[in-house]
Design an enzyme around this catalytic site. Structure first.
Site: not given
Ligand code: AR6
Length: 168
Positions: A8, A22, A32, A115, A117
């Site tokens: 994490d 975002n 985030d 990006s 997720g």
């Molecule tokens: N530690 C490391 N990686 C993580 C964690 C963590 N604790 N939690 C999730 N991930 P995302 P995006 C991974 O959706 O696609 C938010 O709501 C996850 O598995 O967090 O850039 C923001 O406010 C994935 O592989 O980010 C924006 O609105 C990666 O982090 C939007 O989501 C990115 O997933 C950004 O979307």
């Protein structure tokens, strides 16, 4: 040095962790949400004062209750089929974050898979952009000394591992 890890990101004792934010910088889900929960409300206050961030850009805040000293917030592109410059915006997120790191004497930095997720970037393509951008930057600049990519999702881990191997 680029190293893949599975922790994490909020638990890492590095100089800076990167947030996949975002444009509002006011928090959200995914990584985030986890970063804001772990850092505490002062992080949101500092983000509010900054007032937002464009796609492909990055801003720096303190880390507050996190073990990391700083958070670099960058805004990845929302995947829209690949014809809206998503690849260059994603590369820009990594470059701008690394530029901020160097400007602030940050020697160790951990990125999430920006990006990959909620924003829906195809993971194989994100792996290529991410690893190539990080590698080129390190070749050109010789720092930061330690660059980590946190692969929280097993599909991210698999794709990023394969791409990193193909570099070596
Ligand atoms: N530690 C490391 N990686 C993580 C964690 C963590 N604790 N939690 C999730 N991930 P995302 P995006 C991974 O959706 O696609 C938010 O709501 C996850 O598995 O967090 O850039 C923001 O406010 C994935 O592989 O980010 C924006 O609105 C990666 O982090 C939007 O989501 C990115 O997933 C950004 O979307």
């Amino acid at each position: 040095m680029i190293k893949l890890i599975e922790d994490d990101i909020t638990t890492l004792k590095v100089d800076a962790i990167v947030n996949a934010a975002n444009k509002s910088l006011l928090g959200g889900g995914g990584v985030d949400g986890a970063i804001h929960r772990a850092a505490g409300p002062e992080l949101l206050e500092e983000c509010r004062q900054i007032g937002g961030c464009e796609t492909g850009e990055a801003v720096l805040t303190k880390g507050y209750n996190l073990p990391a000293k700083y958070v670099i917030h960058t805004v990845g592109p929302v995947w829209a089929g690949g014809r809206n410059n998503e690849h260059s915006f994603l590369a820009s997120c990594y470059r701008r974050s690394l530029e901020l790191a160097i400007a602030n004497n940050i020697n160790s930095i951990a990125f999430p898979a920006i990006s990959c997720g909620a924003y829906g970037f195809p993971i194989d393509e994100a792996a290529t952009v991410t690893i190539n951008t990080l590698h080129s930057f390190l070749v050109e600049n010789g720092k930061p000394a330690e660059v980590y990519v946190v692969c929280f999702d097993p599909r991210v881990k698999a794709a990023f591992t394969q791409t990193l191997r193909s570099l070596q």
